[in-house]
Write an enzyme that holds these catalytic residues in place. Structure first.
Site, mmCIF file in Angstrom:
data_model
loop_
_atom_site.group_PDB
_atom_site.id
_atom_site.type_symbol
_atom_site.label_atom_id
_atom_site.label_comp_id
_atom_site.label_asym_id
_atom_site.label_seq_id
_atom_site.Cartn_x
_atom_site.Cartn_y
_atom_site.Cartn_z
ATOM 1 N N GLY A 53 0.839 -1.194 0.000
ATOM 2 C CA GLY A 53 0.000 0.000 0.000
ATOM 3 C C GLY A 53 0.874 1.244 0.000
ATOM 4 O O GLY A 53 0.654 2.178 -0.765
ATOM 5 N N ALA A 54 1.902 1.251 0.863
ATOM 6 C CA ALA A 54 2.765 2.421 0.982
ATOM 7 C C ALA A 54 3.950 2.093 1.875
ATOM 8 O O ALA A 54 3.999 1.029 2.478
ATOM 9 C CB ALA A 54 1.996 3.592 1.594
ATOM 10 N N MET A 55 4.890 3.034 1.944
ATOM 11 C CA MET A 55 6.087 2.854 2.766
ATOM 12 C C MET A 55 6.435 4.174 3.435
ATOM 13 O O MET A 55 6.407 5.225 2.802
ATOM 14 C CB MET A 55 7.236 2.362 1.881
ATOM 15 N N GLU A 56 6.815 4.078 4.719
ATOM 16 C CA GLU A 56 6.911 5.262 5.576
ATOM 17 C C GLU A 56 8.251 5.992 5.538
ATOM 18 O O GLU A 56 8.635 6.609 6.536
ATOM 19 C CB GLU A 56 6.600 4.854 7.020
ATOM 20 N N ASN A 57 8.969 5.974 4.456
ATOM 21 C CA ASN A 57 10.270 6.662 4.389
ATOM 22 C C ASN A 57 10.164 8.059 5.001
ATOM 23 O O ASN A 57 9.269 8.826 4.668
ATOM 24 C CB ASN A 57 10.728 6.783 2.931
ATOM 25 N N HIS A 89 -1.775 5.674 8.698
ATOM 26 C CA HIS A 89 -0.834 4.615 9.101
ATOM 27 C C HIS A 89 0.616 5.042 8.827
ATOM 28 O O HIS A 89 1.472 4.972 9.711
ATOM 29 C CB HIS A 89 -1.183 3.330 8.339
ATOM 30 N N GLU A 90 0.865 5.494 7.623
ATOM 31 C CA GLU A 90 2.251 5.862 7.279
ATOM 32 C C GLU A 90 2.701 7.072 8.089
ATOM 33 O O GLU A 90 3.842 7.147 8.525
ATOM 34 C CB GLU A 90 2.395 6.137 5.780
ATOM 35 N N HIS A 93 3.711 6.054 11.526
ATOM 36 C CA HIS A 93 5.020 5.406 11.554
ATOM 37 C C HIS A 93 6.139 6.402 11.857
ATOM 38 O O HIS A 93 7.240 5.988 12.224
ATOM 39 C CB HIS A 93 5.325 4.768 10.190
ATOM 40 N N GLU A 112 4.692 -2.559 13.220
ATOM 41 C CA GLU A 112 3.489 -2.752 12.398
ATOM 42 C C GLU A 112 2.237 -3.034 13.235
ATOM 43 O O GLU A 112 1.190 -2.450 13.001
ATOM 44 C CB GLU A 112 3.711 -3.849 11.356
HETATM 45 N N1 ASP Z 1 6.177 -0.600 6.125
HETATM 46 C C1 ASP Z 1 5.085 -0.493 5.171
HETATM 47 C C2 ASP Z 1 3.823 -0.331 5.953
HETATM 48 O O1 ASP Z 1 3.312 -1.229 6.586
HETATM 49 C C3 ASP Z 1 5.011 -1.612 4.222
HETATM 50 C C4 ASP Z 1 6.252 -1.667 3.345
HETATM 51 O O2 ASP Z 1 7.302 -2.100 3.828
HETATM 52 O O3 ASP Z 1 6.191 -1.232 2.186
HETATM 53 O O4 ASP Z 1 3.336 0.730 6.040
HETATM 54 ZN ZN ZN Z 2 3.150 -0.156 8.435
#
Ligand code: ASP
Ligand code: ZN
Length: 648
Positions: A53-57, A89-90, A93, A112
């Site tokens: 879905g996405a990534m929290e960089n 959610h992101e 994080h 998570e």
């Molecule tokens: N860390 C991400 C998430 O759960 C998933 C991912 O690694 O892309 O938001």
């Molecule tokens: Zn996550």
């Protein structure tokens, strides 16, 4: 601070909702968790080819465009909700994942599970806690319980892995969130807030572990969590059984037991600490004793209530206070009573589910649903004090997966085709038996003014469209055709199209939908997915196969791949076609995809995870396909690990 959403040229008009969700998430984290953002900029960038879905960089979240882009024309209510949840959610994080990160990948649930729990709280505050809890439990039961009961079962903190991408699972995420929820129930709201503050104070800027997290709870609340740690170490869904109920001289005694079945590598389980919320009702429906949080810590334990005037009716596991399967032979009439009187939103819904489960069982065994079922359901549906969203949930049946899992629990082989036939019969029974309520619900959802994705409007549409899905079964296609023609938003179009396809109609609408939306990638994904999801079991594989030859089937795009192959495994009776054609189709696509996207191939192989519980014929065909894949010369470590675990 500067907030920005970066998209492809032409998509600028579809970012407003994601931006709005981001602002609300930031405000919520400040208000509820006391967590502020620490940079001057926060960016989201949407890309079309993304596995997750996405990534929290940090400071630049990377998103699948399906989790960002929305306009009333192109996105459904479910899409809006998903965008709101993932954006939040992101963002969350940033504290639970980035400022405090994980020491190693075994700690994945530290960020998570906790972040899912936080996004669930946020969504509950935005859209209603009761209905949100029910939706979360529906997902948990349909997907995580399945994982916990099959060859891929693993603890919330896995003990080993080949490829960590294979552990971005329902267990790490959703069960991980349930574990946080139990912790909060056990230490109370205030204890939770103190412990979380301590955790952030201690570990800001560090790489932490699940141990650090639990230690903060022990230090802040004085509670010993030694036994609670088992939730992170032992896999499998615990069964909580009502062993006995006694009533004598004003004292009510409830005896509960717990048992967790073996899982791969874990033949014997120690007892868990299980918070079981119980309320008691008087025979007239009043609350005889308020909700009490029982702590089941032994294999078998009794709990008492004193000073009661009459034998109470228990409401057990209120709010779904623990991720367990409650085993109870309910006395005659109890479910109908709780459906009429329980003040706990979750258990009231659960009572409706219990009645539906019994009806499905009756049909599966060749009988008829109990004639008292529909009148008690209709009475609850007529209650104007209940929100439309909640009433839509009351009307929803347990999933075919749930029926399959319960048969498997009894040691019976699973025939997904037969289960589907029983569920279909029950849907027809509901359609015929709910009388004038269905048109009433459907009519009330029309003419709501301009589209808005707020919770109330969404609830009204969900009830109207749940009614429509049943109405077409008894009235034919006209009403859905009208809705499709008049729809001024994607929610109403998709619901009408799905209803039409579910009865084998909708050919013209499907073509019109394609022509109108062929240049909108995310909408075209829906066009692919709907046909497979709504297909009759005997047609599903052929339709999916035909769609994989469509010129727009860009299989290297993860969303497009999922729109066909993911939709197929989401249609269990179709995927588990008795000929094995579904297994061969998925297998051949996994083989092809593995060369370019092993992560997604491994993830999609989960469609096979239930093979061991199937009746012998399907079981042999599924196993043969898994063996064929395993023997391929160049298998990625990702896919190899998944297949090895499934075959073990
Ligand atoms: N860390 C991400 C998430 O759960 C998933 C991912 O690694 O892309 O938001
Ligand atoms: Zn996550």
């Amino acid at each position: 601070m500067d907030l920005a959403v970066w998209v492809r040229e032409g998509d600028e008009g579809k970012c407003a909702y994601a931006m709005d969700a981001l602002k609300r998430a930031m405000a919520w984290d400040e208000a509820v968790y006391g967590r502020e953002y620490d940079l001057d900029v926060f960016n989201i960038v949407a890309v079309d080819d993304f596995n997750m879905g996405a990534m929290e960089n940090k400071g630049l979240n990377i998103f699948n465009s399906s989790a960002v882009l929305a306009s009333p024309d192109t996105a459904t209510d479910a899409d809006y909700e998903r965008i709101e949840r993932i954006v939040a959610h992101e963002y969350f994080h940033n504290w639970t994942g980035n400022r405090v990160t994980c020491r190693d990948w075994f700690q994945l649930s530290l960020k998570e599970g906790l972040t899912v729990f936080r996004d669930q709280q946020f969504m509950g505050d935005m859209r209603g806690r009761g209905t949100k809890r029910i939706q979360d439990v529906i997902l948990l039961r349909a997907r995580q319980f399945r994982e916990d009961a099959g060859p891929l079962a693993h603890p919330v903190r896995p003990e080993s892995f080949v490829e960590i991408n294979n552990f971005y699972t329902l267990t790490v995420y959703e069960k991980g969130a349930e574990v946080i929820g139990m912790l909060r129930r056990l230490v109370g709201e205030e204890g939770y807030a103190r412990a979380v503050d301590l955790y952030f104070d201690r570990h800001d800027g560090q790489a932490a572990t699940v141990e650090d997290w639990l230690k903060a709870f022990e230090d802040a609340t004085g509670r010993d969590l030694t036994q609670f740690r088992r939730w992170y170490a032992q896999a499998g869904t615990p069964r909580v059984r009502v062993e006995a109920e006694e009533w004598k001289d004003g004292r009510y005694t409830l005896t509960l037991s717990q048992h967790t079945p073996p899982t791969p590598g874990q033949p014997v389980k120690e007892p868990f600490v299980i918070p079981v919320a119980v309320g008691l009702l008087s025979p007239n429906g009043d609350e005889a004793a308020p909700t009490r949080m029982l702590e089941l810590t032994e294999e078998r334990q009794s709990f008492h209530w004193d000073g009661l005037g009459a034998r109470p009716i228990p409401s057990i596991l209120r709010g779904f206070s623990a991720p367990v399967i409650l085993e109870r032979e309910r006395p005659e009439g109890e479910a109908a009573f709780l459906l009429a009187h329980d003040r706990d939103e979750f258990n009231r819904w659960e009572a409706a589910q219990a009645l539906a489960r019994r009806a499905i069982r009756a049909v599966l065994e060749g009988g008829q649903p109990d004639p008292s079922w529909l009148p008690s359901l209709a009475a609850a549906l007529r209650d104007e004090g209940l929100s439309p969203a909640y009433r839509a949930l009351l009307m929803a049946l347990p999933s075919e997966e749930e029926t399959a899992a319960s048969l498997h629990d009894e040691g019976r082989p699973v025939d997904p085709g037969a289960i589907h036939v029983a569920h279909e019969a029950i849907r027809d029974h509901l359609a015929a038996g709910l009388g004038d309520l269905l048109p009433l619900f459907h009519d009330a959802a029309q003419n709501g003014g301009p589209y808005s994705p707020d919770a109330q409007s969404v609830g009204r549409r969900s009830l109207g469209n749940a009614a429509l899905a049943l109405l077409v079964r008894r009235e034919g296609p006209a009403r859905a055709e009208r809705q499709f023609a008049e729809a001024d938003n994607m929610t109403q179009s998709v619901a009408a199209l799905a209803a039409l396809l579910s009865i084998g109609a909708g050919e013209a609408e499907l073509a019109a939908f394609h022509d109108r939306w062929q240049h909108e990638r995310l909408v075209l994904d829906k066009w692919f997915a709907l046909q497979v999801a709504q297909a009759r079991p005997e047609d599903a594989v052929a339709i999916a196969e035909r769609l994989t030859r469509h010129p727009a089937f860009d299989w290297k795009n993860p969303n497009r791949f999922r729109s066909v192959l993911g939709a197929l495994t989401g249609n269990p009776a179709g995927f588990h076609d008795p000929s094995g054609a579904g297994y061969r189709l998925l297998g051949s696509w996994l083989e092809r995809l593995d060369g370019v996207n092993p992560q997604l191939a491994a993830r999609s192989s989960g469609g096979f995870e239930t093979w061991k519980r199937l009746e012998p014929r399907r079981r042999a065909l599924a196993e043969a396909e898994l063996q064929r894949l395993r023997a391929l010369p160049r298998l990625s470590p990702d896919l190899a690990e998944m297949i090895d675990r499934m075959l073990a």
